[in-house]
Design a protein around this motif. Structure first.
Motif, mmCIF file in Angstrom:
data_model
loop_
_atom_site.group_PDB
_atom_site.id
_atom_site.type_symbol
_atom_site.label_atom_id
_atom_site.label_comp_id
_atom_site.label_asym_id
_atom_site.label_seq_id
_atom_site.Cartn_x
_atom_site.Cartn_y
_atom_site.Cartn_z
ATOM 1 N N LEU A 1 0.843 -1.200 0.000
ATOM 2 C CA LEU A 1 0.000 0.000 0.000
ATOM 3 C C LEU A 1 0.874 1.244 0.000
ATOM 4 N N ASP A 2 0.570 2.151 -0.888
ATOM 5 C CA ASP A 2 1.375 3.363 -1.032
ATOM 6 C C ASP A 2 0.468 4.521 -1.418
ATOM 7 N N PHE A 3 0.713 5.682 -0.808
ATOM 8 C CA PHE A 3 -0.105 6.854 -1.074
ATOM 9 C C PHE A 3 0.195 7.454 -2.444
ATOM 10 N N GLY A 4 1.441 7.317 -2.893
ATOM 11 C CA GLY A 4 1.864 7.974 -4.120
ATOM 12 C C GLY A 4 1.384 7.280 -5.374
ATOM 13 N N ILE A 5 1.619 7.935 -6.505
ATOM 14 C CA ILE A 5 1.159 7.410 -7.794
ATOM 15 C C ILE A 5 2.257 6.659 -8.536
ATOM 16 N N CYS A 6 3.463 6.618 -7.969
ATOM 17 C CA CYS A 6 4.612 6.058 -8.696
ATOM 18 C C CYS A 6 4.796 4.556 -8.490
ATOM 19 N N THR A 7 3.881 3.910 -7.775
ATOM 20 C CA THR A 7 3.984 2.473 -7.553
ATOM 21 C C THR A 7 3.124 1.728 -8.562
ATOM 22 N N ARG A 8 3.755 0.849 -9.311
ATOM 23 C CA ARG A 8 3.072 -0.020 -10.273
ATOM 24 C C ARG A 8 2.974 -1.404 -9.645
ATOM 25 N N THR A 9 1.816 -2.037 -9.702
ATOM 26 C CA THR A 9 1.688 -3.364 -9.116
ATOM 27 C C THR A 9 2.477 -4.375 -9.936
ATOM 28 N N PRO A 10 2.937 -5.459 -9.321
ATOM 29 C CA PRO A 10 3.653 -6.486 -10.084
ATOM 30 C C PRO A 10 2.831 -7.034 -11.244
ATOM 31 N N ILE B 1 11.937 13.247 -16.800
ATOM 32 C CA ILE B 1 10.532 12.898 -17.022
ATOM 33 C C ILE B 1 9.715 14.109 -17.471
ATOM 34 N N ARG B 2 10.324 15.296 -17.482
ATOM 35 C CA ARG B 2 9.585 16.501 -17.843
ATOM 36 C C ARG B 2 9.729 16.887 -19.319
ATOM 37 N N ARG B 3 10.955 16.886 -19.817
ATOM 38 C CA ARG B 3 11.177 17.407 -21.161
ATOM 39 C C ARG B 3 12.562 17.016 -21.643
ATOM 40 N N ARG B 4 12.768 17.090 -22.943
ATOM 41 C CA ARG B 4 14.102 16.949 -23.502
ATOM 42 C C ARG B 4 14.732 18.329 -23.616
ATOM 43 N N SER B 5 16.030 18.384 -23.801
ATOM 44 C CA SER B 5 16.708 19.675 -23.961
ATOM 45 C C SER B 5 16.900 19.987 -25.438
ATOM 46 N N ASP B 6 16.946 21.253 -25.757
ATOM 47 C CA ASP B 6 17.146 21.675 -27.146
ATOM 48 C C ASP B 6 18.504 21.227 -27.677
ATOM 49 N N SER C 1 -0.277 13.368 -28.405
ATOM 50 C CA SER C 1 -0.149 14.715 -27.842
ATOM 51 C C SER C 1 -1.010 14.874 -26.593
ATOM 52 N N LEU C 2 -2.163 14.216 -26.561
ATOM 53 C CA LEU C 2 -3.035 14.284 -25.395
ATOM 54 C C LEU C 2 -2.368 13.613 -24.193
ATOM 55 N N GLU C 3 -1.730 12.450 -24.425
ATOM 56 C CA GLU C 3 -1.050 11.759 -23.339
ATOM 57 C C GLU C 3 0.154 12.549 -22.850
ATOM 58 N N LEU C 4 0.895 13.164 -23.750
ATOM 59 C CA LEU C 4 2.039 13.972 -23.340
ATOM 60 C C LEU C 4 1.599 15.177 -22.516
ATOM 61 N N ALA C 5 0.473 15.768 -22.892
ATOM 62 C CA ALA C 5 -0.065 16.892 -22.113
ATOM 63 C C ALA C 5 -0.503 16.414 -20.734
ATOM 64 N N ARG C 6 -1.104 15.230 -20.686
ATOM 65 C CA ARG C 6 -1.511 14.642 -19.394
ATOM 66 C C ARG C 6 -0.304 14.421 -18.489
ATOM 67 N N LEU C 7 0.790 13.923 -19.051
ATOM 68 C CA LEU C 7 1.999 13.704 -18.261
ATOM 69 C C LEU C 7 2.575 15.027 -17.772
ATOM 70 N N ARG C 8 2.542 16.049 -18.614
ATOM 71 C CA ARG C 8 3.036 17.365 -18.177
ATOM 72 C C ARG C 8 2.227 17.871 -16.990
ATOM 73 N N PHE C 9 0.925 17.660 -17.028
ATOM 74 C CA PHE C 9 0.058 18.095 -15.927
ATOM 75 C C PHE C 9 0.401 17.340 -14.648
ATOM 76 N N ILE C 10 0.554 16.019 -14.748
ATOM 77 C CA ILE C 10 0.870 15.206 -13.574
ATOM 78 C C ILE C 10 2.235 15.588 -13.009
ATOM 79 N N ASN C 11 3.229 15.713 -13.890
ATOM 80 C CA ASN C 11 4.588 15.991 -13.429
ATOM 81 C C ASN C 11 4.719 17.377 -12.819
ATOM 82 N N ALA C 12 3.813 18.281 -13.171
ATOM 83 C CA ALA C 12 3.855 19.617 -12.581
ATOM 84 C C ALA C 12 3.661 19.561 -11.070
ATOM 85 N N PHE C 13 2.949 18.549 -10.585
ATOM 86 C CA PHE C 13 2.697 18.436 -9.149
ATOM 87 C C PHE C 13 3.928 17.970 -8.377
#
Length: 238
Positions: A12-21, A173-178, A205-217
């Motif tokens: 059991l974990d409060f965070g979102i970074c745990t993936r079940t086996p 996990i946020r972005r690549r560099s130029d 593009s929708l999934e990438l935007a979703r990840l940007r939103f999550i990673n902002a937290f």
């Protein structure tokens, strides 16, 4: 393309970074079913013991290798650096780290203490980058060429110090560099379905935007660490 995982556990974990086996096994079988030149490379940030105990046997049975980016000050220790509401998670032992390196896994740096590198004074940043790299190289006898940035955070100063420390590339996990030095990884979270995994793979593009939103937290976690360790000296640097 890079898929980034953290914990692989049914604990059991409060965070979102745990993936079940079970979810990770499903992910791995799908990745293995792809043509070799179409497979995303799997990485693990933080360096938890369950990477060795759970993820490694699944990937090894499928003939897949991965990369593990470890927090060197916490090797073999519970993750007291993180917010833990339902108990701690153990970081990988040095013995198991050596076994993964011998099995062909890339071992890279995730910093010495898991502090956001952009928040550190330059001398402390330099020590953070060098300490983790040198410790791993001395302990494993292999070159450490890449770093995965804690919280995905970097700026021009961080990149300059990474190059000076001898890193050849980085991951965020946020972005690549130029400039091409930093490649972006796509985090896989607890609640991601196979449909969302496919969307990451397609570069939706929708999934990438979703990840940007999550990673902002993740900025909230950075703030929590700052409050907890206000103006800290580096501790237990190996």
């Amino acid at each position: 393309m890079i898929f980034c995982y953290h914990k692989i556990s049914s604990h059991l974990d409060f965070g979102i970074c745990t993936r079940t086996p079970a979810a990770f096994k499903r992910d791995a079988y799908w990745i293995a079913s792809l043509a070799s030149d179409q497979r995303p490379h799997i990485i693990f940030d933080d360096g938890y013991e369950d990477t060795f105990q759970v993820a490694y046997p699944i990937l090894d049975a499928l003939g897949l290798r991965a990369s593990l980016f470890v927090i060197t000050n916490w090797i073999g220790k519970p993750n007291h650096w993180d917010a833990n509401f339902f108990g701690t998670f153990q970081h990988i032992s040095l013995c198991h780290l050596r076994q993964l390196a011998a099995a062909g896994w890339e071992i890279g740096s995730h910093g010495a203490t898991h502090r956001a590198l952009t928040t550190l004074p330059r001398p402390v940043l330099r020590q953070e980058l060098l300490a983790s790299k040198h410790y791993l190289e001395d302990a494993l006898g292999v070159p450490v060429k890449r770093i995965s940035f804690p919280f995905g955070m970097f700026d021009d100063v961080v990149l300059e110090e990474c190059r000076a420390a001898g890193y050849e590339a980085a991951i965020s996990i946020r972005r690549r560099s130029d400039c091409g030095f930093v490649e972006r990884s796509l985090a896989v979270y607890r609640f991601d379905s196979m449909r969302q995994l496919h969307a990451k793979w397609r570069g939706s593009s929708l999934e990438l935007a979703r990840l940007r939103f999550i990673n902002a937290f993740s900025g909230l976690t950075v703030l929590m660490h700052f409050v907890r360790n206000s103006v800290p000296e580096m501790k237990d640097v190996r």
